[in-house]
Design a protein around this motif. Structure first.
Motif, mmCIF file in Angstrom:
data_model
loop_
_atom_site.group_PDB
_atom_site.id
_atom_site.type_symbol
_atom_site.label_atom_id
_atom_site.label_comp_id
_atom_site.label_asym_id
_atom_site.label_seq_id
_atom_site.Cartn_x
_atom_site.Cartn_y
_atom_site.Cartn_z
ATOM 1 N N PRO A 79 0.805 -1.236 0.000
ATOM 2 C CA PRO A 79 0.000 0.000 0.000
ATOM 3 C C PRO A 79 0.827 1.270 0.000
ATOM 4 O O PRO A 79 0.454 2.259 -0.643
ATOM 5 C CB PRO A 79 -0.822 -0.136 1.291
ATOM 6 N N ILE A 80 1.953 1.286 0.723
ATOM 7 C CA ILE A 80 2.786 2.495 0.731
ATOM 8 C C ILE A 80 3.377 2.758 -0.651
ATOM 9 O O ILE A 80 3.414 3.906 -1.123
ATOM 10 C CB ILE A 80 3.898 2.368 1.794
ATOM 11 N N LYS A 81 3.803 1.699 -1.317
ATOM 12 C CA LYS A 81 4.373 1.886 -2.658
ATOM 13 C C LYS A 81 3.320 2.343 -3.649
ATOM 14 O O LYS A 81 3.611 3.102 -4.572
ATOM 15 C CB LYS A 81 5.006 0.578 -3.125
ATOM 16 N N GLN A 82 2.075 1.908 -3.476
ATOM 17 C CA GLN A 82 1.012 2.359 -4.371
ATOM 18 C C GLN A 82 0.688 3.837 -4.183
ATOM 19 O O GLN A 82 0.186 4.485 -5.109
ATOM 20 C CB GLN A 82 -0.245 1.517 -4.143
ATOM 21 N N CYS A 83 0.941 4.363 -2.995
ATOM 22 C CA CYS A 83 0.684 5.795 -2.753
ATOM 23 C C CYS A 83 1.759 6.688 -3.372
ATOM 24 O O CYS A 83 1.528 7.893 -3.530
ATOM 25 C CB CYS A 83 0.602 6.060 -1.249
ATOM 26 N N ASN A 101 11.485 4.500 -5.519
ATOM 27 C CA ASN A 101 10.237 4.180 -4.808
ATOM 28 C C ASN A 101 10.442 3.057 -3.788
ATOM 29 O O ASN A 101 9.913 3.106 -2.668
ATOM 30 C CB ASN A 101 9.159 3.789 -5.803
ATOM 31 N N CYS A 138 9.909 3.477 0.168
ATOM 32 C CA CYS A 138 8.958 2.589 0.843
ATOM 33 C C CYS A 138 9.628 1.821 1.978
ATOM 34 O O CYS A 138 9.121 1.786 3.104
ATOM 35 C CB CYS A 138 8.372 1.619 -0.183
#
Length: 428
Positions: A327-331, A344, A348
Motif C-alpha cells: 500500500p505504501i508503494k502504491q501511494c 520508490n 517505501c
C-alpha cells in the motif's frame, strides 16, 4: 515452311519466330525445355539442337459450356489418344456434381480450424494463468491483498523461493557494510544512555581499527536472518494458502509471524554481537570465536539470553512490514523506469523501517541490557524493563534516548535492504 523451321533457335538465327497466336502442344527431345526457357528470356544461345518434333495449333479458348457438354475434339490426334467422356445422365456438369463434395470438405476444414483455434486458446489461457501465478508469487512480497493466488508447480515454487532467499542475503550484506558504524553508535546509546556526541567520541577513542570490530556476527546473523525473513515468508504463504481455506490476509499475517519466529533461532549471533560492541568486554575476547567459546562454558541457554524481546519484536514487525509495503508503494508516484522503481522501493522500505524501528525501540533497549550480561541470573523481560524505567527517571523520552539516530539509521538501512532486494528480484 516446316514446323521445325518455324522456331527461332537463338538471337542470331535469321529464321522466323513462332506465329503470335500459337502454342506448343506436345514435343519430344531433350531441348524442348530450353526452347520454353529461351522464349521466357531466361536462356541464351545454345549449339544446334537435335531432331525435334513440334505440333502447332491455334490458341483458341473453349467456352465453359463446351467443356461441360463434352463435345468431340476437332483434333483427330487428341480424340484418338483421349476419347471424350459421355455426358452425365441428368445433363449436369461434373463440376456441378462435385460441388456438394467440395462444400463438405470445406465445412470439415472449417470445423478442424475451429477446433485447433479453440485448443490453442485453451493452451494460451493455461499459460496465462501460470504466468499470472508466477507474477503474483514474485510481486506478493510487495504486500498482500485478498484474492491473489499462487498456484505454481513444485519446481516453480522451489525456484521462486530460492530467489527470495538469495536476494534477501545480498540485500542484508549491502546494508551491514554501509550502516555498521551508525549501528555501533546507536548501540552505545541504547546500552549506556549516552548522547550522540558522547557515543561518537567513544568510537573515536577506540580508533579506526576497532570501528568494524564485531561486524562478523551481525554480518552472519543479518544476512541469514533477512534471507530467512523473505524466503520463509514466501514459503509459509504458499504452504498455508494451499493447505488452508483461511482468508488471504490471515494466511499472509501468519506466514510473517512464523518467519519472524524462525529468525529467532539465530539469537546467538545477535548475542555475540552485543558482547563485542560493549567496550567493557574488550579485554575478555577479541573476536567472534572467542566470544562463542566464553559463552560455551555457561551452557546452551546462555546463547539465547534475551530471546523474549526478540520474539516480541520479530513477529509483529514482520506482519507490519509485509502488510504495509504494497500500500505504501502504491501511494507513491507511478514508476516508469528502473531508476524510479529503485527510488520508490528505497522510500517505501525506509519509511517502513523508520516507523517500525521507532515503534519497537524499547524492545531493543531491553534486549541490549539483557544480552550484555554474561552468566548470572536470567531475569524476565518485565523485570529488566522496570529496572531500566527506574534508572531513566520514569520518563518516556529517556527510554527512547537514541531513537532519533535509530530513525535515520533505519531509513538508510531498510531503504537499502528493500531497494536492493527488489532490484535483484527483478534481475533474477
Amino acid at each position: 515452311m516446316s514446323e521445325r523451321d518455324a522456331i527461332k533457335r537463338h538471337p542470331g538465327d535469321p529464321r522466323p519466330q513462332l506465329p503470335p497466336r500459337a502454342q506448343l502442344h506436345e514435343w519430344r527431345g531433350s531441348a524442348a525445355s530450353d526452347v520454353i526457357r529461351r522464349r521466357a528470356g531466361r536462356a541464351g544461345p545454345t549449339p544446334p539442337w537435335p531432331e525435334l518434333r513440334v505440333v502447332v495449333r491455334p490458341a483458341a479458348r473453349e467456352p465453359p459450356a463446351a467443356r461441360c457438354a463434352a463435345a468431340p475434339s476437332p483434333r483427330p490426334s487428341r480424340e484418338a489418344r483421349d476419347p471424350p467422356r459421355p455426358p452425365p445422365p441428368d445433363g449436369t456438369c461434373v463440376e456441378e456434381q462435385l460441388r456438394p463434395v467440395y462444400l463438405q470438405v470445406w465445412l470439415l476444414r472449417c470445423v478442424q480450424i475451429e477446433l485447433l483455434s479453440s485448443r490453442r486458446c485453451s493452451e494460451l489461457e493455461k499459460r496465462t494463468e501460470v504466468y499470472n501465478s508466477k507474477k503474483n508469487s514474485m510481486m506478493g512480497s510487495e504486500g498482500f491483498s485478498p484474492g491473489s493466488s499462487e498456484e505454481d508447480p513444485s519446481s516453480d515454487v522451489t525456484a521462486t523461493s530460492s530467489k527470495h532467499y538469495l536476494c534477501g542475503y545480498c540485500a542484508a550484506f549491502t546494508n551491514i557494510a554501509v550502516t555498521f558504524p551508525i549501528q555501533k553508535v546507536l548501540f552505545r546509546q541504547q546500552l549506556y544512555g549516552l548522547k550522540t556526541k558522547d557515543a561518537i567520541q567513544q568510537l573515536q577513542k577506540d580508533g579506526i581499527r576497532n570501528l568494524y570490530r564485531g561486524i562478523l556476527p551481525p554480518l552472519m546473523q543479518k544476512t541469514t536472518t533477512l534471507a530467512l525473513m523473505f524466503g520463509l515468508y514466501e514459503d509459509f504463504s504458499s504452504l498455508l494458502h494451499s493447505h488452508t481455506t483461511a482468508p488471504e490476509l490471515l494466511t499472509r499475517s501468519m506466514a510473517a509471524v512464523l518467519a519472524g519466529t524462525t529468525e529467532a533461532v539465530l539469537t546467538p549471533f545477535e548475542r555475540v554481537q552485543t558482547l563485542l560492541q560493549d567496550y567493557k568486554h574488550h579485554d575478555k575476547f577479541t573476536n567472534t570465536y572467542q566470544a562463542f567459546k566464553v559463552l560455551k562454558v555457561y551452557g546452551m541457554r546462555e546463547y539465547y539470553r534475551g530471546l523474549v524481546p526478540i520474539l516480541l519484536r520479530n513477529g509483529p514487525s514482520n506482519v507490519l512490514f509485509f502488510g504495509l509495503r504494497g500500500p505504501i508503494k502504491q501511494c507513491l508516484p507511478e514508476a516508469t523506469s528502473y531508476s524510479t522503481h529503485l527510488v520508490n522501493d528505497f522510500i517505501c522500505g525506509g519509511l517502513l523501517g523508520a516507523m517500525l524501528g521507532f515503534l519497537f525501540f524499547p524492545m531493543n533497549v531491553v534486549k541490549a541490557r539483557m544480552q550484555a550480561q554474561i552468566g548470572g541470573e536470567f531475569q524476565s523481560f518485565s523485570t529488566v524493563f522496570v529496572k531500566i524505567w527506574l534508572e531513566r527517571d520514569r520518563k518516556l523520552i529517556n527510554l527512547f534516548r537514541g531513537a532519533h539516530l535509530n530513525y535515520h539509521r533505519s531509513v538508510l538501512s531498510w531503504g537499502i535492504i528493500n531497494a536492493t532486494y527488489e532490484f535483484l528480484l527483478k534481475l533474477l
